[in-house]
Structures are given as structure tokens and as C-alpha cells.
Design a protein around this motif. Structure first.
Motif, PDB file in Angstrom:
ATOM      1  N   ARG A 239      35.084  19.559  82.072  1.00 36.60           N
ATOM      2  CA  ARG A 239      34.489  20.191  80.893  1.00 36.60           C
ATOM      3  C   ARG A 239      33.672  21.414  81.288  1.00 36.60           C
ATOM      4  O   ARG A 239      33.747  22.467  80.648  1.00 36.60           O
ATOM      5  CB  ARG A 239      33.611  19.184  80.148  1.00 36.60           C
ATOM      6  CG  ARG A 239      34.385  18.116  79.395  1.00 36.60           C
ATOM      7  CD  ARG A 239      33.446  17.054  78.857  1.00 36.60           C
ATOM      8  NE  ARG A 239      32.418  17.636  78.005  1.00 36.60           N
ATOM      9  CZ  ARG A 239      31.237  17.054  77.772  1.00 36.60           C
ATOM     10  NH1 ARG A 239      30.941  15.897  78.338  1.00 36.60           N
ATOM     11  NH2 ARG A 239      30.360  17.629  76.980  1.00 36.60           N
ATOM     12  N   MET A 240      32.876  21.278  82.327  1.00 31.34           N
ATOM     13  CA  MET A 240      32.037  22.384  82.767  1.00 31.34           C
ATOM     14  C   MET A 240      32.891  23.575  83.207  1.00 31.34           C
ATOM     15  O   MET A 240      32.625  24.726  82.836  1.00 31.34           O
ATOM     16  CB  MET A 240      31.139  21.935  83.919  1.00 31.34           C
ATOM     17  CG  MET A 240      30.203  23.026  84.426  1.00 31.34           C
ATOM     18  SD  MET A 240      29.160  22.436  85.774  1.00 31.34           S
ATOM     19  CE  MET A 240      30.378  22.222  87.071  1.00 31.34           C
ATOM     20  N   THR A 241      33.938  23.304  83.980  1.00 31.37           N
ATOM     21  CA  THR A 241      34.807  24.372  84.471  1.00 31.37           C
ATOM     22  C   THR A 241      35.502  25.085  83.320  1.00 31.37           C
ATOM     23  O   THR A 241      35.567  26.319  83.281  1.00 31.37           O
ATOM     24  CB  THR A 241      35.848  23.799  85.446  1.00 31.37           C
ATOM     25  OG1 THR A 241      35.176  23.154  86.530  1.00 31.37           O
ATOM     26  CG2 THR A 241      36.739  24.899  85.997  1.00 31.37           C
ATOM     27  N   LEU A 242      36.022  24.308  82.370  1.00 30.32           N
ATOM     28  CA  LEU A 242      36.700  24.898  81.217  1.00 30.32           C
ATOM     29  C   LEU A 242      35.749  25.791  80.427  1.00 30.32           C
ATOM     30  O   LEU A 242      36.110  26.905  80.019  1.00 30.32           O
ATOM     31  CB  LEU A 242      37.257  23.794  80.323  1.00 30.32           C
ATOM     32  CG  LEU A 242      37.940  24.249  79.026  1.00 30.32           C
ATOM     33  CD1 LEU A 242      39.117  25.171  79.329  1.00 30.32           C
ATOM     34  CD2 LEU A 242      38.400  23.038  78.218  1.00 30.32           C
ATOM     35  N   MET A 243      34.530  25.338  80.219  1.00 25.81           N
ATOM     36  CA  MET A 243      33.557  26.115  79.453  1.00 25.81           C
ATOM     37  C   MET A 243      33.196  27.414  80.161  1.00 25.81           C
ATOM     38  O   MET A 243      33.087  28.473  79.533  1.00 25.81           O
ATOM     39  CB  MET A 243      32.304  25.269  79.200  1.00 25.81           C
ATOM     40  CG  MET A 243      32.535  24.112  78.248  1.00 25.81           C
ATOM     41  SD  MET A 243      31.112  22.990  78.129  1.00 25.81           S
ATOM     42  CE  MET A 243      29.959  24.027  77.223  1.00 25.81           C
ATOM     43  N   ILE A 244      33.033  27.359  81.480  1.00 28.53           N
ATOM     44  CA  ILE A 244      32.674  28.564  82.233  1.00 28.53           C
ATOM     45  C   ILE A 244      33.812  29.576  82.211  1.00 28.53           C
ATOM     46  O   ILE A 244      33.611  30.766  81.931  1.00 28.53           O
ATOM     47  CB  ILE A 244      32.291  28.200  83.682  1.00 28.53           C
ATOM     48  CG1 ILE A 244      30.965  27.432  83.700  1.00 28.53           C
ATOM     49  CG2 ILE A 244      32.180  29.463  84.540  1.00 28.53           C
ATOM     50  CD1 ILE A 244      30.583  26.902  85.067  1.00 28.53           C
ATOM     51  N   VAL A 245      35.040  29.116  82.506  1.00 32.57           N
ATOM     52  CA  VAL A 245      36.188  30.027  82.551  1.00 32.57           C
ATOM     53  C   VAL A 245      36.434  30.652  81.181  1.00 32.57           C
ATOM     54  O   VAL A 245      36.632  31.868  81.055  1.00 32.57           O
ATOM     55  CB  VAL A 245      37.447  29.290  83.050  1.00 32.57           C
ATOM     56  CG1 VAL A 245      38.678  30.179  82.911  1.00 32.57           C
ATOM     57  CG2 VAL A 245      37.273  28.870  84.506  1.00 32.57           C
ATOM     58  N   ALA A 246      36.413  29.824  80.129  1.00 31.26           N
ATOM     59  CA  ALA A 246      36.654  30.342  78.780  1.00 31.26           C
ATOM     60  C   ALA A 246      35.564  31.328  78.366  1.00 31.26           C
ATOM     61  O   ALA A 246      35.847  32.352  77.720  1.00 31.26           O
ATOM     62  CB  ALA A 246      36.728  29.184  77.786  1.00 31.26           C
ATOM     63  N   SER A 247      34.332  31.051  78.741  1.00 32.79           N
ATOM     64  CA  SER A 247      33.225  31.942  78.374  1.00 32.79           C
ATOM     65  C   SER A 247      33.332  33.284  79.089  1.00 32.79           C
ATOM     66  O   SER A 247      33.099  34.338  78.481  1.00 32.79           O
ATOM     67  CB  SER A 247      31.885  31.277  78.708  1.00 32.79           C
ATOM     68  OG  SER A 247      31.704  30.098  77.953  1.00 32.79           O
TER      69      SER A 247
END
Length: 206
Positions: A156-164
Motif C-alpha cells: 500500500r505504501m509503495t503504491l501510494m508513493i509511486v502514484a503520488s
């Protein structure tokens, strides 16, 4: 590598870079074998000779873009193992590095958008996403060795960072350096730093 092989590799790389410039300037749909040949200053037949089909060449471009972006990310956070310093110093380095190469960013986002409906580009797009995730996981493993843990799952953290980051890059490409974007970048850094907590605190949320 012998002299002939070296020249062949250099010519193939020249064509990849020409294709990258075409995508950044004209968009994916308008990037043809003929336009790539004109950009590279070579005969159209040589593009096919060195790379086969347009799709194969575009896959090479995707991987070239991915390797460039992943290298920038690794270099930006190299030697930093504190989550707050990664959020502040590391992200500043990442942002400065990314925004010095507009063509690379335009090509990256253009190819990602095209990969949604073009199966032949999806493997290359996954290669880039996987590379981003690997760098974040490696950085987080170092942070955990300092006694921190994530407030949420790694995925979840990785997805949020990359998408942001992708969204912030799109904003910069569209409107440039605005006061609103500058303030948002500061907020984003604070948000990234908040993902880390001392290991003794509450468990990771599902």
C-alpha cells in the motif's frame, strides 16, 4: 566487444534516443518508423534493421526510460537511512533530478498511458513499476534496520508513493513550478515521513 559490435550497439542506442525524442515531442501515436529515422538522420530501413518492428523498438525505449528513472531514484537516496532525511533530502534530490529531463518524463507518462490499451507495451511498463517498487523496498529495509516500521503494508505504501509522484510530475509538466505545487511538495515530504514509526509503537494497519 569488438569494433563492429560496438558500432552496432552505438547505432542502436542512437535510434532509441531518437525515438524517445519523437515520443516526447510528438506523442506516441505520431511516432512512426519514418519520423524516428528522420530524427536519427538515417534511412528508414536501418531502423527496422537494428530494432525489427516498431513495437520492439518502443519496448526498448520503455526499458531505457525505466533504467534512467530507476538510476535517478537510486542515486537520490543512496547513503540515506533515516526516514525523515529520505523524505526531505532524498525527495528533493529525486525531484530536482526528474525535472531536469522533461523529455524523459513526457515519454515516461506517454508510454504508461499508451500501455493501458496496448498489450505490447504492458511488459515494459511493468518493468518500470517493478523497478520503482524494488528501490522503495530496498530503502525501507534499510530504514527498518534503524528501528522503524511502516504504518501500513509495504504494498500500500509503495503504491501510494509511486502514484503520488506520477501525479506531481504530471502537474509540473502541465503548469510548471507554481507556488501551489511547491507547497504540495512540502506536504508530500511530510506525508512520506509520517509513514515511519518506531518499531515499539502500534502494529501495521491492514
Amino acid at each position: 566487444m569488438d569494433h563492429v559490435a560496438t558500432r552496432r550497439a552505438a547505432k542502436a542506442e542512437t535510434i532509441v534516443l531518437a525515438c524517445l525524442r519523437c515520443i516526447a515531442r510528438d506523442g506516441y501515436a505520431a511516432t512512426s518508423m519514418a519520423s524516428i529515422a528522420r530524427e536519427a538522420g538515417i534511412d528508414k530501413r536501418l531502423v527496422a534493421y537494428y530494432h525489427g518492428s516498431r513495437e520492439h523498438l518502443l519496448d526498448r525505449v520503455v526499458r531505457h526510460v525505466a533504467d534512467q528513472l530507476i538510476t535517478k531514484l537510486r542515486q537520490a537516496i543512496a547513503g540515506i537511512d533515516d526516514p525523515h532525511e529520505i523524505a526531505r533530502i532524498g525527495f528533493n534530490r529525486i525531484w530536482e533530478s526528474l525535472t531536469t529531463d522533461r523529455a524523459l518524463l513526457v515519454a515516461w507518462l506517454g508510454i504508461k498511458a499508451e500501455a493501458i490499451s496496448n498489450p505490447e507495451l504492458q511488459e515494459g511498463a511493468r518493468y518500470l513499476n517493478d523497478g520503482f517498487r524494488d528501490v522503495i523496498r530496498e530503502a525501507w529495509a534499510t530504514i527498518e534496520s534503524r528501528g522503524f516500521r511502516a504504518r501500513m503494508s509495504m504494498e500500500r505504501m509503495t503504491l501510494m508513493i509511486v502514484a503520488s509522484i506520477q501525479g506531481l510530475v504530471m502537474e509540473w509538466l502541465a503548469y510548471g513550478d507554481t507556488p501551489e505545487l511547491a507547497e504540495t511538495l512540502v506536504d508530500f515530504q511530510t506525508w512520506i515521513a509520517s509513514f515511519a514509526q518506531p518499531a515499539a509503537e502500534s502494529p501495521i494497519s491492514p
